[in-house]
Design a protein around this motif. Structure first.
Motif, short mmCIF file in Angstrom:
data_model
loop_
_atom_site.label_atom_id
_atom_site.label_comp_id
_atom_site.label_asym_id
_atom_site.label_seq_id
_atom_site.Cartn_x
_atom_site.Cartn_y
_atom_site.Cartn_z
N ASP A 123 7.37 30.61 -6.89
CA ASP A 123 8.99 30.14 -6.32
C ASP A 123 9.21 28.88 -7.29
O ASP A 123 10.38 28.46 -7.40
N TRP A 127 12.58 31.21 -10.43
CA TRP A 127 12.86 32.44 -11.01
C TRP A 127 14.02 32.89 -10.30
O TRP A 127 14.91 34.02 -10.66
N LYS A 128 14.58 32.38 -9.00
CA LYS A 128 15.70 33.02 -8.45
C LYS A 128 16.80 32.63 -9.26
O LYS A 128 18.06 33.17 -9.25
N ASP A 129 16.88 31.67 -9.79
CA ASP A 129 17.97 31.32 -10.87
C ASP A 129 18.08 31.50 -12.30
O ASP A 129 18.86 31.98 -12.82
N LEU A 131 15.08 33.74 -14.95
CA LEU A 131 13.78 34.30 -15.17
C LEU A 131 12.99 33.75 -16.34
O LEU A 131 11.82 34.04 -16.57
N CYS A 178 14.67 41.15 -7.50
CA CYS A 178 15.02 40.34 -5.93
C CYS A 178 13.90 39.87 -5.25
O CYS A 178 12.95 40.30 -5.87
N LYS A 179 14.15 39.47 -4.35
CA LYS A 179 13.18 38.92 -3.36
C LYS A 179 12.10 39.95 -2.90
O LYS A 179 11.08 39.72 -2.36
N TYR A 182 10.07 41.05 -7.10
CA TYR A 182 9.82 40.01 -7.88
C TYR A 182 8.35 39.82 -8.23
O TYR A 182 7.73 40.10 -9.16
N TYR A 183 7.70 39.71 -6.77
CA TYR A 183 6.31 39.26 -6.87
C TYR A 183 5.53 40.66 -7.36
O TYR A 183 4.33 40.60 -8.08
#
Length: 198
Positions: A123, A127-129, A131, A178-179, A182-183
Motif C-alpha cells: 500500500d 496503487w489505489k491511486d 498502478l 480493487c482492494k 490487487y494483492y
C-alpha cells in the motif's frame, strides 16, 4: 598525471574549507557518499555484485544504502537461502524508501502468508491511486531475479490460493484491480514468473 577516478578507488577524501558557502561538498562525507551511491546496475544484476564487488557492497551496507540492502536481501533470501536475513535487509531497503525493496518485501510477506503486513507494505506504493509505480517496481524486481534459479516454493502457490478473493471481481483483467483482488493478482504474477525461471 590526473587523479585516479577508478570506480574501485573507494578511499574518497573530500578536501575543502567547509566554511565556504560556495563549496558544494561542504556537507559531504564518506557516510553520505556510500549511503547515496547509486547501485542501480547491481540492483538489476545482484549476483554480479556478490561475485565481483563484495567490498563495495559492504561499504554501502555499513552506511545504510537502501539499494545495497535490496541487493543483499535478494542474495540472502534467494541465493543463500537465509530467509530471516533476506527479509531483514529488504525491510531496511523499504525503510530507506527504496521502492523496489518495498515492493519485493511486501510481495514476499504475502507469499509467506503474512497477508496483513504484506498488504501494508504494498500500500505504501500508492496503487489505489495509480498502478504505475507498482507496475514499474514489478518489472525491475523481475529483472533483479531473472538470473536466479529455484526461487519458486510450493508455499507461494498455497499462499496465492489462500489469498484468492471470494468475490469474482475483475478475474481476467490484470490492469483493473480493487482492494479484493490487487494483492492476489500481484502474488499470482510473482508465482507465474517464479515458475517460468525454474
Amino acid at each position: 598525471m590526473g587523479e585516479d577516478s577508478s570506480v574501485n578507488n573507494y578511499d574518497i577524501i573530500f578536501i575543502g574549507d567547509s566554511s565556504d558557502s560556495n563549496d558544494n561538498h561542504s556537507n559531504s562525507d564518506r557516510t553520505n557518499y556510500f549511503r547515496n551511491l547509486s547501485l542501480s546496475y547491481f540492483a538489476a544484476e545482484p549476483t554480479e555484485m556478490h561475485a565481483e564487488h563484495k567490498y563495495l557492497k559492504e561499504l554501502c551496507l555499513e552506511n545504510g544504502n537502501p539499494e545495497a540492502h535490496y541487493i543483499e536481501g535478494i542474495l540472502q533470501y534467494f541465493v543463500q537461502n537465509k530467509r530471516r536475513k533476506g527479509l531483514f535487509h529488504l525491510c531496511q531497503s523499504s525503510i530507506g524508501n527504496y521502492k523496489d525493496g518495498t515492493y519485493l518485501y511486501g510481495l514476499l510477506l504475502l507469499a509467506l502468508e503474512r497477508f496483513y503486513k504484506g498488504a501494508k507494505y504494498l500500500d505504501k506504493l500508492g496503487w489505489k491511486d495509480n498502478l504505475s509505480t507498482s507496475d514499474e517496481c514489478s518489472e525491475r524486481v523481475k529483472k533483479s531475479l531473472s538470473k536466479i534459479t529455484g526461487i519458486m516454493e510450493e508455499g507461494y502457490y498455497i499462499a496465492m490460493v489462500n489469498l484468492e478473493p471470494r468475490t469474482q471481481c475483475h478475474p481476467d483483467n490484470m490492469s483493473v484491480v480493487c482492494k479484493h483482488c490487487y494483492y492476489y493478482k500481484r502474488l499470482n504474477q510473482f508465482v507465474q514468473f517464479a515458475r517460468n525461471i525454474e
